[in-house]
Write a protein that holds these residues in place. Structure first.
Motif, PDB file in Angstrom:
ATOM      1  N   ILE A  87      -7.501 -66.877  22.952  1.00 17.98           N
ATOM      2  CA  ILE A  87      -6.985 -65.543  22.662  1.00 17.98           C
ATOM      3  C   ILE A  87      -7.223 -65.152  21.198  1.00 17.98           C
ATOM      4  O   ILE A  87      -7.466 -63.981  20.891  1.00 17.98           O
ATOM      5  N   GLU A  88      -7.226 -66.142  20.302  1.00 15.03           N
ATOM      6  CA  GLU A  88      -7.456 -65.800  18.888  1.00 15.03           C
ATOM      7  C   GLU A  88      -8.874 -65.287  18.678  1.00 15.03           C
ATOM      8  O   GLU A  88      -9.095 -64.341  17.917  1.00 15.03           O
ATOM      9  N   ARG A  89      -9.827 -65.913  19.366  1.00 11.34           N
ATOM     10  CA  ARG A  89     -11.208 -65.417  19.257  1.00 11.34           C
ATOM     11  C   ARG A  89     -11.298 -64.010  19.861  1.00 11.34           C
ATOM     12  O   ARG A  89     -11.937 -63.111  19.295  1.00 11.34           O
ATOM     13  N   ALA A  90     -10.658 -63.827  20.993  1.00 10.59           N
ATOM     14  CA  ALA A  90     -10.677 -62.501  21.631  1.00 10.59           C
ATOM     15  C   ALA A  90     -10.046 -61.451  20.715  1.00 10.59           C
ATOM     16  O   ALA A  90     -10.531 -60.315  20.613  1.00 10.59           O
ATOM     17  N   ARG A  91      -8.969 -61.838  20.038  1.00  8.66           N
ATOM     18  CA  ARG A  91      -8.327 -60.869  19.119  1.00  8.66           C
ATOM     19  C   ARG A  91      -9.244 -60.524  17.951  1.00  8.66           C
ATOM     20  O   ARG A  91      -9.297 -59.377  17.502  1.00  8.66           O
ATOM     21  N   ALA A  92      -9.963 -61.505  17.447  1.00  9.43           N
ATOM     22  CA  ALA A  92     -10.895 -61.231  16.347  1.00  9.43           C
ATOM     23  C   ALA A  92     -12.010 -60.288  16.818  1.00  9.43           C
ATOM     24  O   ALA A  92     -12.388 -59.347  16.111  1.00  9.43           O
ATOM     25  N   LEU A  93     -12.537 -60.536  18.035  1.00 11.58           N
ATOM     26  CA  LEU A  93     -13.588 -59.660  18.565  1.00 11.58           C
ATOM     27  C   LEU A  93     -13.044 -58.263  18.823  1.00 11.58           C
ATOM     28  O   LEU A  93     -13.745 -57.260  18.614  1.00 11.58           O
ATOM     29  N   SER A  94     -11.783 -58.194  19.253  1.00 12.20           N
ATOM     30  CA  SER A  94     -11.147 -56.895  19.457  1.00 12.20           C
ATOM     31  C   SER A  94     -11.067 -56.123  18.137  1.00 12.20           C
ATOM     32  O   SER A  94     -11.397 -54.925  18.058  1.00 12.20           O
ATOM     33  N   PHE A  95     -10.666 -56.820  17.088  1.00 12.44           N
ATOM     34  CA  PHE A  95     -10.548 -56.206  15.760  1.00 12.44           C
ATOM     35  C   PHE A  95     -11.932 -55.736  15.289  1.00 12.44           C
ATOM     36  O   PHE A  95     -12.123 -54.593  14.842  1.00 12.44           O
ATOM     37  N   LEU A  96     -12.930 -56.628  15.414  1.00 14.33           N
ATOM     38  CA  LEU A  96     -14.289 -56.266  14.977  1.00 14.33           C
ATOM     39  C   LEU A  96     -14.821 -55.068  15.767  1.00 14.33           C
ATOM     40  O   LEU A  96     -15.485 -54.186  15.199  1.00 14.33           O
ATOM     41  N   SER A  97     -14.525 -55.030  17.064  1.00 17.86           N
ATOM     42  CA  SER A  97     -15.002 -53.916  17.888  1.00 17.86           C
ATOM     43  C   SER A  97     -14.361 -52.607  17.448  1.00 17.86           C
ATOM     44  O   SER A  97     -15.026 -51.562  17.410  1.00 17.86           O
ATOM     45  N   MET A  98     -13.080 -52.652  17.119  1.00 15.06           N
ATOM     46  CA  MET A  98     -12.414 -51.435  16.628  1.00 15.06           C
ATOM     47  C   MET A  98     -13.082 -50.955  15.340  1.00 15.06           C
ATOM     48  O   MET A  98     -13.378 -49.765  15.160  1.00 15.06           O
ATOM     49  N   LEU A  99     -13.363 -51.904  14.449  1.00 14.94           N
ATOM     50  CA  LEU A  99     -14.000 -51.520  13.186  1.00 14.94           C
ATOM     51  C   LEU A  99     -15.365 -50.875  13.448  1.00 14.94           C
ATOM     52  O   LEU A  99     -15.715 -49.847  12.861  1.00 14.94           O
ATOM     53  N   ALA A 100     -16.145 -51.498  14.350  1.00 15.82           N
ATOM     54  CA  ALA A 100     -17.516 -51.026  14.581  1.00 15.82           C
ATOM     55  C   ALA A 100     -17.556 -49.702  15.349  1.00 15.82           C
ATOM     56  O   ALA A 100     -18.398 -48.837  15.051  1.00 15.82           O
TER      57      ALA A 100
ATOM     58  N   ILE B 235     -13.976 -46.960  13.315  1.00 15.67           N
ATOM     59  CA  ILE B 235     -14.175 -46.619  11.895  1.00 15.67           C
ATOM     60  C   ILE B 235     -15.636 -46.298  11.591  1.00 15.67           C
ATOM     61  O   ILE B 235     -15.934 -45.315  10.909  1.00 15.67           O
ATOM     62  N   HIS B 236     -16.544 -47.123  12.127  1.00  8.82           N
ATOM     63  CA  HIS B 236     -17.951 -46.922  11.775  1.00  8.82           C
ATOM     64  C   HIS B 236     -18.588 -45.815  12.634  1.00  8.82           C
ATOM     65  O   HIS B 236     -18.983 -44.777  12.112  1.00  8.82           O
ATOM     66  N   ALA B 237     -18.668 -46.063  13.946  1.00  6.75           N
ATOM     67  CA  ALA B 237     -19.459 -45.149  14.792  1.00  6.75           C
ATOM     68  C   ALA B 237     -18.817 -43.770  14.941  1.00  6.75           C
ATOM     69  O   ALA B 237     -19.521 -42.752  15.002  1.00  6.75           O
ATOM     70  N   SER B 238     -17.467 -43.712  15.008  1.00  5.85           N
ATOM     71  CA  SER B 238     -16.819 -42.406  15.191  1.00  5.85           C
ATOM     72  C   SER B 238     -16.329 -41.818  13.875  1.00  5.85           C
ATOM     73  O   SER B 238     -15.959 -40.651  13.821  1.00  5.85           O
ATOM     74  N   GLY B 239     -16.284 -42.657  12.839  1.00  7.73           N
ATOM     75  CA  GLY B 239     -15.769 -42.198  11.545  1.00  7.73           C
ATOM     76  C   GLY B 239     -16.884 -42.004  10.527  1.00  7.73           C
ATOM     77  O   GLY B 239     -17.376 -40.894  10.314  1.00  7.73           O
ATOM     78  N   PHE B 240     -17.286 -43.101   9.900  1.00 12.48           N
ATOM     79  CA  PHE B 240     -18.273 -42.970   8.830  1.00 12.48           C
ATOM     80  C   PHE B 240     -19.621 -42.433   9.321  1.00 12.48           C
ATOM     81  O   PHE B 240     -20.301 -41.717   8.582  1.00 12.48           O
ATOM     82  N   GLY B 241     -20.012 -42.793  10.556  1.00 16.59           N
ATOM     83  CA  GLY B 241     -21.308 -42.313  11.060  1.00 16.59           C
ATOM     84  C   GLY B 241     -21.410 -40.796  10.964  1.00 16.59           C
ATOM     85  O   GLY B 241     -22.278 -40.259  10.251  1.00 16.59           O
TER      86      GLY B 241
ATOM     87  N   ALA C 127     -10.751 -37.922   9.426  1.00 12.39           N
ATOM     88  CA  ALA C 127      -9.457 -38.246  10.039  1.00 12.39           C
ATOM     89  C   ALA C 127      -9.561 -39.533  10.857  1.00 12.39           C
ATOM     90  O   ALA C 127      -8.612 -40.337  10.912  1.00 12.39           O
ATOM     91  N   THR C 128     -10.707 -39.743  11.477  1.00 12.68           N
ATOM     92  CA  THR C 128     -10.906 -40.978  12.248  1.00 12.68           C
ATOM     93  C   THR C 128     -10.959 -42.190  11.323  1.00 12.68           C
ATOM     94  O   THR C 128     -10.377 -43.236  11.637  1.00 12.68           O
ATOM     95  N   VAL C 129     -11.656 -42.057  10.199  1.00 17.18           N
ATOM     96  CA  VAL C 129     -11.677 -43.162   9.230  1.00 17.18           C
ATOM     97  C   VAL C 129     -10.241 -43.473   8.787  1.00 17.18           C
ATOM     98  O   VAL C 129      -9.824 -44.641   8.767  1.00 17.18           O
TER      99      VAL C 129
ATOM    100  N   ILE D 113     -13.830 -55.572   7.061  1.00 22.79           N
ATOM    101  CA  ILE D 113     -12.816 -54.696   6.446  1.00 22.79           C
ATOM    102  C   ILE D 113     -13.229 -54.404   5.005  1.00 22.79           C
ATOM    103  O   ILE D 113     -13.134 -53.262   4.520  1.00 22.79           O
ATOM    104  N   TYR D 114     -13.713 -55.434   4.339  1.00 22.31           N
ATOM    105  CA  TYR D 114     -14.150 -55.254   2.948  1.00 22.31           C
ATOM    106  C   TYR D 114     -15.280 -54.210   2.867  1.00 22.31           C
ATOM    107  O   TYR D 114     -15.238 -53.294   2.037  1.00 22.31           O
ATOM    108  N   VAL D 115     -16.277 -54.348   3.741  1.00 25.90           N
ATOM    109  CA  VAL D 115     -17.429 -53.432   3.687  1.00 25.90           C
ATOM    110  C   VAL D 115     -16.989 -51.998   4.010  1.00 25.90           C
ATOM    111  O   VAL D 115     -17.306 -51.058   3.272  1.00 25.90           O
ATOM    112  N   TYR D 116     -16.253 -51.835   5.094  1.00 28.68           N
ATOM    113  CA  TYR D 116     -15.841 -50.470   5.457  1.00 28.68           C
ATOM    114  C   TYR D 116     -14.827 -49.918   4.449  1.00 28.68           C
ATOM    115  O   TYR D 116     -14.744 -48.704   4.254  1.00 28.68           O
ATOM    116  N   GLY D 117     -14.070 -50.809   3.833  1.00 31.67           N
ATOM    117  CA  GLY D 117     -13.145 -50.366   2.777  1.00 31.67           C
ATOM    118  C   GLY D 117     -13.894 -49.866   1.554  1.00 31.67           C
ATOM    119  O   GLY D 117     -13.510 -48.875   0.934  1.00 31.67           O
ATOM    120  N   ARG D 118     -14.995 -50.532   1.218  1.00 29.35           N
ATOM    121  CA  ARG D 118     -15.825 -50.072   0.084  1.00 29.35           C
ATOM    122  C   ARG D 118     -16.307 -48.642   0.300  1.00 29.35           C
ATOM    123  O   ARG D 118     -16.366 -47.853  -0.634  1.00 29.35           O
TER     124      ARG D 118
END
Ligand SMILES: N[C@@H](CCC(=O)N[C@@H](CS)C(=O)NCC(=O)O)C(=O)O
Length: 228
Positions: free
Chosen positions: A103-116, A119-125, A149-151, A180-185
């Motif tokens: 479940i910890e790996r799944a949670r990390a992938l869940s977090f990464l997917s949200m970021l990608a 934040i990235h595809a619907s926000g910064f893109g 607003a999405t970012v 998080i660091y990259v998208y935070g920058r």
């Protein structure tokens, strides 16, 4: 684009090769490669010069996006951050890029997917390239306002998931922290005030920036520090 052509060619890369652009999301993969102590080469794809959409690079990654990772023994480069981190985590199990399983790996992938995706595809893109989403100045301004607003909503989600110390998935840094660091920058290119409005995220960015793997990655791309 110079260097190893990798990708959909018959030629196999001799070592890992990261297709990247300076300060792009590929920086997170570079930090991961540094954390793993990987022996890798890199090839810059200058997005602003149109190189990500050039025929030569589309042979490497038909999506026309960085990062891509050329892998020895493979005839196609691997695209998409989440997949690249997943492969690197298995290839370099001691680097702590993702929790090993369950479940910890799944949670990390869940977090990464949200970021990608959020934040990235619907926000910064669309914030950086509104012309891909709407025609005309007014419509593009609307796109930018919505994507900003999405970012901000993505940053709110990060802030809600972080503790006051340690890293996103626990005591040790992982690929989630690197992204998080990259998208935070990138927040510096917007009116969003990361340090004021998202203090846990800002503090995490400072911890990530202090890591040797991050320092090495910033140095290789000639990037300044930004956090704390
Ligand atoms: N879904 C991809 C997105 C990658 C992406 O959008 N990369 C940007 C740089 S941060 C890019 O290559 N842009 C080139 C372009 O838009 O032409 C991933 O997560 O790897």
């Amino acid at each position: 684009m110079r260097g190893d052509t990798g990708g959909r060619t018959r030629r196999l890369t001799e070592k890992l090769n990261l297709y990247y652009d300076r300060a792009a999301c590929s920086l997170g993969v570079r930090i991961a490669l540094e954390a793993a102590g990987a022996d890798y080469a890199d090839t810059r794809v200058a997005i602003r010069k149109g190189e990500a959409q050039a025929p030569e690079y589309l042979k490497v990654n038909p999506a026309g996006r960085v990062p891509s990772l050329a892998i020895p023994g493979e005839t196609e480069a691997l695209g998409e951050l989440v997949a690249i981190f997943s492969w690197l985590a298995e290839r370099f199990p001691d680097a702590g890029l993702l929790p090993p399983s369950g479940i910890e790996r799944a949670r990390a992938l869940s977090f990464l997917s949200m970021l990608a995706t959020h934040i990235h595809a619907s926000g910064f893109g669309p914030f950086f390239r509104p012309q891909r989403f709407a025609a005309g100045d007014e419509a593009q301004k609307d796109v930018q306002a919505q994507s900003l607003a999405t970012v901000a909503d993505g940053y709110r989600q990060i802030e809600a998931r972080l503790g006051s110390d340690g890293f996103a998935m626990g005591a040790q840094p992982s690929a989630v922290d690197y992204m998080i660091y990259v998208y935070g920058r990138w927040g510096a290119a917007t009116p969003i005030k990361v340090a004021e409005d998202y203090p846990r995220m800002a503090a995490l960015m400072a911890r990530v920036e202090a890591l040797p793997q991050t320092k090495a990655a910033l140095e290789k791309e000639g990037l300044p520090t930004v956090a704390g």
